[in-house]
Design an enzyme around this catalytic site. Structure first.
Site, PDB file in Angstrom:
ATOM      1  N   THR A  85     -39.922 -30.269  53.353  1.00 44.37           N
ATOM      2  CA  THR A  85     -41.055 -30.626  54.207  1.00 44.37           C
ATOM      3  C   THR A  85     -41.501 -29.445  55.058  1.00 44.37           C
ATOM      4  O   THR A  85     -40.675 -28.742  55.640  1.00 44.37           O
ATOM      5  CB  THR A  85     -40.681 -31.802  55.121  1.00 44.37           C
ATOM      6  N   ARG A 113     -41.736 -44.738  46.351  1.00 41.97           N
ATOM      7  CA  ARG A 113     -41.294 -44.684  47.763  1.00 41.97           C
ATOM      8  C   ARG A 113     -42.259 -43.797  48.567  1.00 41.97           C
ATOM      9  O   ARG A 113     -42.594 -42.705  48.174  1.00 41.97           O
ATOM     10  CB  ARG A 113     -39.885 -44.105  47.818  1.00 41.97           C
ATOM     11  N   GLY A 115     -42.812 -41.882  52.099  1.00 44.76           N
ATOM     12  CA  GLY A 115     -42.079 -41.385  53.260  1.00 44.76           C
ATOM     13  C   GLY A 115     -42.943 -41.354  54.504  1.00 44.76           C
ATOM     14  O   GLY A 115     -44.053 -41.871  54.545  1.00 44.76           O
ATOM     15  N   ASP A 116     -42.414 -40.699  55.523  1.00 46.23           N
ATOM     16  CA  ASP A 116     -43.107 -40.679  56.822  1.00 46.23           C
ATOM     17  C   ASP A 116     -44.170 -39.596  56.929  1.00 46.23           C
ATOM     18  O   ASP A 116     -45.079 -39.694  57.754  1.00 46.23           O
ATOM     19  CB  ASP A 116     -42.081 -40.462  57.946  1.00 46.23           C
ATOM     20  N   THR A 136     -39.318 -33.757  60.333  1.00 46.70           N
ATOM     21  CA  THR A 136     -38.736 -33.594  59.005  1.00 46.70           C
ATOM     22  C   THR A 136     -37.434 -34.383  58.978  1.00 46.70           C
ATOM     23  O   THR A 136     -36.877 -34.707  60.018  1.00 46.70           O
ATOM     24  CB  THR A 136     -38.417 -32.118  58.677  1.00 46.70           C
ATOM     25  N   GLY A 137     -36.956 -34.639  57.779  1.00 51.98           N
ATOM     26  CA  GLY A 137     -35.679 -35.338  57.647  1.00 51.98           C
ATOM     27  C   GLY A 137     -35.861 -36.773  57.202  1.00 51.98           C
ATOM     28  O   GLY A 137     -36.763 -37.086  56.415  1.00 51.98           O
ATOM     29  N   GLY A 139     -37.090 -39.860  56.742  1.00 50.29           N
ATOM     30  CA  GLY A 139     -38.366 -40.499  57.052  1.00 50.29           C
ATOM     31  C   GLY A 139     -38.283 -41.997  57.264  1.00 50.29           C
ATOM     32  O   GLY A 139     -39.092 -42.576  58.000  1.00 50.29           O
TER      33      GLY A 139
HETATM   34  N1  ASP Z   1     -39.438 -36.674  55.949  1.00 54.10           N
HETATM   35  C1  ASP Z   1     -39.504 -36.532  54.510  1.00 54.10           C
HETATM   36  C2  ASP Z   1     -39.476 -37.900  53.905  1.00 54.10           C
HETATM   37  O1  ASP Z   1     -38.755 -38.770  54.391  1.00 54.10           O
HETATM   38  C3  ASP Z   1     -38.421 -35.708  53.896  1.00 54.10           C
HETATM   39  C4  ASP Z   1     -38.062 -34.416  54.574  1.00 54.10           C
HETATM   40  O2  ASP Z   1     -38.536 -34.104  55.638  1.00 54.10           O
HETATM   41  O3  ASP Z   1     -37.226 -33.678  54.030  1.00 54.10           O
HETATM   42  O4  ASP Z   1     -40.096 -38.098  52.897  1.00 54.10           O
END
Ligand code: ASP
Length: 230
Positions: A85, A113, A115-116, A136-137, A139
């Site tokens: 991300t 799916r 994500g956020d 990030t991370g 979501g």
């Molecule tokens: N936030 C992103 C998601 O959940 C993934 C990421 O940031 O690595 O799709």
């Protein structure tokens, strides 16, 4: 499509809508001449197969690939392998604030799916009056707690940038995390103060690039004195 964020920009500029998904999104992207491409590399495909094989019994592996993916979804899900991300927060000379997020999302997710990252209020939010925030991370958890919007709302309530991010991080940490994962929050206010904070299962801190008109080059910074919220 190779550059989905450019398609998203055209949605913002050309249409009265905020989000397009599925076939309609592909139709619009084709109409504006967006470049198509296969984003799946052999390396990723092989990594995915190796990950699965490692976690399945020989009997399960024989049945793979299955026509029904749902029973395997938890095996294929790995939020921590998703490091793709990119969040950009910017304030220009006129004081206009923008936020852009691009991602391939959580690695090996169940098809469909969402994500956020594209969800305004969860993975990104910008308001010229207060600032911008992005995540990030993991979501699934920022979707539940509306993290990016929370940061800006806390700013609106009069909290400092640091306290606003801390409050949004506390909301995140108090929600139920059904996977081990982490979230990094990036935030910028009208005075160009910025903060990067990681919460959750954070074994390493995030690095980020900073570039202002007082700097000749962008600088790679460590999250540094960041607090880690558990
Ligand atoms: N936030 C992103 C998601 O959940 C993934 C990421 O940031 O690595 O799709």
């Amino acid at each position: 499509f190779v550059h989905p964020i450019s398609v998203a920009r055209r949605v913002m500029e050309d249409l009265p809508h905020v989000l397009l998904v599925g076939d309609g999104a592909a139709r619009f992207a084709d109409e504006i001449g967006a470049e198509r491409g296969d984003l799946m590399t052999d390396e990723v495909r092989e990594g995915w197969a190796a990950w699965l094989k490692d976690r399945m019994s020989a009997q399960q592996w024989e049945k793979w690939p299955a026509t029904q993916l749902a029973p395997w979804a938890r095996l294929t899900a790995d939020p921590e392998t998703a490091h793709g991300t990119v969040c950009v927060l910017a304030r220009d000379a006129d004081g206009d604030i923008a936020c852009g997020v691009s991602t391939s999302g959580w690695a090996w997710k169940y098809p469909g799916r969402l994500g956020d990252s594209p969800i305004i209020g969860a993975g990104n939010y910008a308001d010229n009056r207060y600032g911008a925030a992005a995540c990030t991370g993991f979501g699934e958890i920022t979707l539940r707690t509306g993290t990016a919007r929370s940061v800006i709302l806390y700013l609106k309530m009069g909290l400092s940038l640091q306290d606003a991010v801390r409050a949004a991080a506390e909301d995140l940490c108090q929600a139920r995390w059904f996977y081990k994962g982490r979230v990094t929050i990036y935030a910028l206010d009208r005075s160009e103060r910025h903060i990067v904070r990681t919460c959750g299962d954070a074994s390493d801190r995030s690095a980020y690039w900073l570039w202002s008109d007082r700097m000749a080059h962008p600088e790679l910074r460590d999250e540094g004195a960041a607090e880690i919220y558990d």
